[in-house]
Design an enzyme around this catalytic site. Structure first.
Site, mmCIF file in Angstrom:
data_model
loop_
_atom_site.group_PDB
_atom_site.id
_atom_site.type_symbol
_atom_site.label_atom_id
_atom_site.label_comp_id
_atom_site.label_asym_id
_atom_site.label_seq_id
_atom_site.Cartn_x
_atom_site.Cartn_y
_atom_site.Cartn_z
ATOM 1 C CG ASP A 37 -2.046 -1.023 1.059
ATOM 2 O OD1 ASP A 37 -2.370 -1.382 -0.137
ATOM 3 O OD2 ASP A 37 -2.768 -1.039 2.033
ATOM 4 C CE LYS A 59 -7.608 0.130 -3.381
ATOM 5 N NZ LYS A 59 -6.554 -0.715 -2.710
ATOM 6 C CG MET A 174 -8.688 6.283 5.879
ATOM 7 S SD MET A 174 -9.284 5.012 4.850
ATOM 8 C CE MET A 174 -10.409 3.979 6.323
#
Length: 264
Positions: A37, A59, A174
């Protein structure tokens, strides 16, 4: 190693490479292929073999280097080549890491796999900012939620009324992108706007930043300071303990100075 290869879904922890588990480090040192990641702590990939194939599947907000469906297929394809594959994910792979989706895909494809837990930033982030998510006399429950309250790929939506009152402490991963929506939803559904909250950015790394503010003011302060992802939002009375501990350390020796004195 079977002819179908093997996949190890590994949690990389919150960022500090010293918080990588021993088992995770061993898997990285054996892997033929590492699919990792974006939010992998600097230095963690140093545990990989020099000849290992590194694939960045990170991402970013609003964009994906590789779509999730393609990541799933990539893991299967590499394993079927007889490779030992490590799927390296930030934090813990089963805490908002889509690790379960990848595990289900591997299982449906008949590819053998394992899951190596990691230290989740949902707990490590607050702890690195000296904020306990529970405390015997202050908070006896904690709820972890994602800051992404909308997902067009499924019908599951937030029950903000239940979430706002779910636990003594709320932790949002997040949280930056939808901070306004999170805060306004919590307040409109009964969370005390004056309750202390904190944003912890790049927790456990040298770039760590911490902002303390009443819930009703956290958005303004975060935007005025141009806080960008990744960051964890913590809401609850235990944030006051974190602020008190931060002040105590600010006027004393750092942990590194204390350890150095003892070692010397």
């Amino acid at each position: 190693m079977s002819s179908s290869g093997f996949v190890s879904i590994v949690g990389a922890g919150p960022g500090d490479p010293e918080l990588l588990t021993i088992k995770a480090a061993k898997r990285l040192g054996c892997a033929d292929v590492i699919v990792h990641d974006r939010l992998i702590g600097e230095g963690i990939l140093n545990y990989c073999r020099e000849d290992a194939e590194l694939i960045d599947a990170g991402k970013t907000p609003g964009g994906h280097r590789i779509q999730q469906e393609d990541i799933n297929r990539l893991l299967v394809d590499k394993a079927r080549e007889g490779k030992f594959v490590v799927r390296l994910k930030g934090g813990d792979p089963f805490v908002f890491g889509r690790g379960a989706e990848e595990a289900l895909f591997l299982a449906s494809a008949g590819v053998p796999f394992e899951v190596i837990p990691g230290v989740s930033s949902s707990l490590a982030g607050p702890a690195a900012a000296l904020i306990p998510v529970t405390h015997r006399c202050v908070a006896r429950s904690v709820t972890i939620a994602t800051g992404h309250d909308r997902d067009n790929s499924c019908d599951k939506v937030f029950d903000w009324e239940a979430l706002a009152k779910a636990s003594d402490t709320l932790v949002f991963l997040m949280a930056v992108e939808n901070l306004e929506r999170i805060v306004s939803s919590l307040i409109s559904h009964g969370r005390n706007p004056k309750q202390l909250s904190a944003l912890v950015r790049w927790a456990t790394t040298p770039e760590q930043q911490v902002i303390f503010a009443p819930l009703q003011e956290i958005v303004h302060i975060a935007r005025s300071r141009h806080i960008t992802p990744p960051a964890v939002l913590v809401v609850g009375d235990t944030v006051e303990i974190g602020m008190e501990l931060s002040r105590a350390i600010a006027y004393g020796e750092t942990p590194e100075e204390v350890m150095h004195a003892h070692v010397a």
